[in-house]
Structure formats: C-alpha cells, structure tokens
Design a protein around this motif. Structure first.
Motif, PDB file in Angstrom:
ATOM      1  N   ARG A   1     -11.528   2.425  -9.180  1.00  0.00           N
ATOM      2  CA  ARG A   1     -10.093   2.614  -9.067  1.00  0.00           C
ATOM      3  C   ARG A   1      -9.349   1.273  -9.156  1.00  0.00           C
ATOM      4  NH1 ARG A   1      -6.994   6.877  -7.339  1.00  0.00           N
ATOM      5  NH2 ARG A   1      -8.717   8.028  -8.242  1.00  0.00           N
ATOM      6  N   VAL A   2      -9.893   0.253  -8.521  1.00  0.00           N
ATOM      7  CA  VAL A   2      -9.269  -1.066  -8.573  1.00  0.00           C
ATOM      8  C   VAL A   2      -9.272  -1.598 -10.006  1.00  0.00           C
ATOM      9  CG1 VAL A   2      -9.517  -3.467  -7.879  1.00  0.00           C
ATOM     10  CG2 VAL A   2      -9.707  -1.666  -6.167  1.00  0.00           C
ATOM     11  N   ARG A   3     -10.401  -1.490 -10.663  1.00  0.00           N
ATOM     12  CA  ARG A   3     -10.493  -2.013 -12.023  1.00  0.00           C
ATOM     13  C   ARG A   3      -9.637  -1.214 -13.015  1.00  0.00           C
ATOM     14  NH1 ARG A   3     -14.630  -5.666 -12.829  1.00  0.00           N
ATOM     15  NH2 ARG A   3     -16.012  -5.984 -11.035  1.00  0.00           N
TER      16      ARG A   3
ATOM     17  N   ASP B   1     -16.372   4.647  -6.281  1.00  0.00           N
ATOM     18  CA  ASP B   1     -15.037   5.082  -6.684  1.00  0.00           C
ATOM     19  C   ASP B   1     -13.989   4.019  -6.419  1.00  0.00           C
ATOM     20  OD1 ASP B   1     -13.179   7.358  -7.503  1.00  0.00           O
ATOM     21  OD2 ASP B   1     -12.370   6.831  -5.532  1.00  0.00           O
ATOM     22  N   LEU B   2     -14.134   3.278  -5.312  1.00  0.00           N
ATOM     23  CA  LEU B   2     -13.143   2.267  -4.980  1.00  0.00           C
ATOM     24  C   LEU B   2     -13.111   1.168  -6.030  1.00  0.00           C
ATOM     25  CD1 LEU B   2     -13.575   1.826  -1.117  1.00  0.00           C
ATOM     26  CD2 LEU B   2     -11.914   3.217  -2.351  1.00  0.00           C
TER      27      LEU B   2
ATOM     28  N   ALA C   1     -15.540  -2.905   2.044  1.00  0.00           N
ATOM     29  CA  ALA C   1     -15.207  -1.642   1.401  1.00  0.00           C
ATOM     30  C   ALA C   1     -16.061  -1.426   0.156  1.00  0.00           C
ATOM     31  CB  ALA C   1     -13.729  -1.611   1.037  1.00  0.00           C
ATOM     32  N   MET C   2     -16.264  -2.491  -0.602  1.00  0.00           N
ATOM     33  CA  MET C   2     -17.073  -2.377  -1.811  1.00  0.00           C
ATOM     34  C   MET C   2     -18.532  -2.072  -1.474  1.00  0.00           C
ATOM     35  SD  MET C   2     -17.496  -5.112  -4.952  1.00  0.00           S
ATOM     36  CE  MET C   2     -15.774  -5.012  -5.371  1.00  0.00           C
TER      37      MET C   2
END
Length: 298
Positions: A100-102, A96-97, A88-89
C-alpha cells in the motif's frame, strides 16, 4: 504514515484489502490534452500561425507573412512522501502494508487527471495562467496580434446544457477563423461534463432523436460526438472540444516522469525506525489553441 499500531494488519489470518476501495485511475486527461516533454526548467513554446491563402497574382506578387505565437511554460514540482515503521513492516503477515505504501506513487496518474480538468474548468479565469494571446483560454475577445480577422472571436458562453444550446456552441466552434481570416473547418467531437450533466450529455451524443420535443426530429449530433464525465468540473460546467487536430486544446508538459526518487531509513525514529519513500515528478498543464474549445457554462 504507518506505524506498528495497526492491530488489524498484525493479527495472523486477518484478511486485508477488502474494506476500502482503491482509487480508480483512468487516464481521461489524455483525451483532451497533448503531452510534451520539456528539456529545461522553463520552455518557450513557439508556433507559426496558419499559412497564408493564395492571392491573385495578375497584378504582381503579394508578399504574405506568418503570425508567430509564443507561450512560456514552467513545470511544477510534485511529490508524495510516506513512511512505514520497521515494526509494522516486520509484523505485517501478508505484506499489504508495504504494497500500500509503495502504491502511493500511482496517485500521480490520478493527480494528472485532476490537474488537467481543473485547468480546463478554470479556463475562463487566470488561475492557471493565460492563453498564448494574453487572454484567458475561454474569452469573449480572442485576438491574434496582426490577424486578418476584423473582430475578436468568442469562445465563452453562459448557456445551460441543452440540445438547442449545444447547437449554438457547436455552430460557433465550427466557424472559427484562423489568423488569416479563413474558416478552419474545425469539427467539435468531445463534450466534457460533470457527473450531474451526464444524462443530458448522453442524450445529445447518443440519442438519434431530439430528446426535448415530441416531434421525433433527427438529432444530427448523435454518433458524431463522444462525452467525457469529469468529477473535477463545477456542477453546471460543460465544454465542447475538438481533439482530432494535430494538437489538443490543452498540453501536459512533462519535465520528469513520476518515479521513486529516494528511499531512506531513519534508525533513530520510534517503533524500530522508519522506512521513507519519496515519489517525485515535474509536470504542469498549459492552455493550447483556444479555437479548439468552447465553454458552454461555468
């Protein structure tokens, strides 16, 4: 958890971040709670009460004493642990992913808001502990051991919010006695309400005229009060607080500030492996001087 199975983010040219509002984090709690940094697993908060008042020394010196207060506070452990898959990364075209996680760590600020106002809302129960005098923060029988006032003091009511009931609570809080039996001169200045009571709070705090009569009489509290709208309160709850003293009604005790404590990669996980992010903090909310707060209704 974010895996490679997030089609919208894996399509070239997709516009991310326009469908979901990000939580608004306004540090409302700082208006009603002091911050204290702790240096141990538990800390005993100790304070001396009010200084004794002068006595007539014509017939000799009168030895007077301070009244000590104690409250043990313990920070709680809080964490947010999330992961994003390697695929995914790698496939996320705009990053954006990962962002969003961070950003999950930012939710600690929202949680502090939630915690402080939930503690305030439950101040008439023992859900979050006791006040230093061994009673609930909002109680009908506050009594400092050894105090010079004759009867217990009351900061708990069952009154619906209105201008008249606000006045009742305002007068009661303004006439609190210290442990030497003297008026403290407390000036209430913050009305805390849930969204359902914001309209009434605005009338009390801002309207120069009494909103509930046709006489156009003066509302003496307008311009002297501010109000805080907190969605974590019960729908009929309202509290009047004094926040201009050297301490505030509540205390947020902080042992460890929110931080990204640990990251690791699990190469054996599916989807190319997983990157883990653990955000961590240690803090808690505790009750302070009950004289600085009065509950109008629960």
């Amino acid at each position: 958890m974010i895996t490679g199975n997030v089609p919208g983010h894996l399509i070239a040219g997709a516009k991310a971040g326009f469908l979901q509002a990000v939580r608004s984090v306004t540090p409302l709690w700082q208006q009603i709670a002091s911050t204290m940094n702790l240096d141990g697993k538990t800390t005993e908060l100790v304070d001396l009460g009010s200084a004794p008042m002068p006595t007539n020394s014509k017939t000799g010196v009168t030895i007077q004493d301070f009244i000590e207060k104690r409250l043990t506070v313990t920070p709680l452990d809080w964490d947010i642990t999330v992961w994003i898959s390697h695929n995914a990364m790698q496939d996320d075209r705009i990053g954006d992913l990962d962002r969003r996680v961070r950003s999950a760590g930012e939710n600690f600020n929202l949680h502090m808001n939630s915690l402080v106002f939930k503690v305030l809302n439950a101040g008439d129960t023992t859900t979050y502990g006791y006040c230093y005098d061994g009673t609930t923060f909002f109680s009908n029988s506050h009594a400092d051991s050894g105090a010079k006032y004759a009867t217990g003091q009351d900061n708990l009511n069952g009154l619906a919010l209105s201008l008249d009931n606000f006045e009742t609570v305002y007068v009661a809080q303004s006439t609190r006695l210290d442990d030497q039996g003297e008026y403290m001169g407390i000036v209430p200045n913050v009305l805390v309400v849930p969204p359902a009571l914001e309209r009434l709070a605005a009338q009390i705090a801002l309207n120069r005229e009494a909103y509930d009569t046709a006489n156009r009489e003066t509302n003496p509290y307008a311009g002297r009060m501010t109000y805080v709208v907190a969605p974590w309160l019960d729908s009929t709850a309202w509290m009047l607080l004094s926040t201009t003293e050297n301490v505030k009604p509540l205390t947020l005790v902080m042992r460890e500030q929110p931080n990204l404590q640990h990251t690791w990669f699990d190469a054996t996980a599916p989807d190319g492996g997983r990157y883990y992010f653990k955000f961590y903090a240690r803090y808690n909310a505790a009750y302070g001087d009950w004289r600085l707060g009065t509950m109008g209704n629960t």
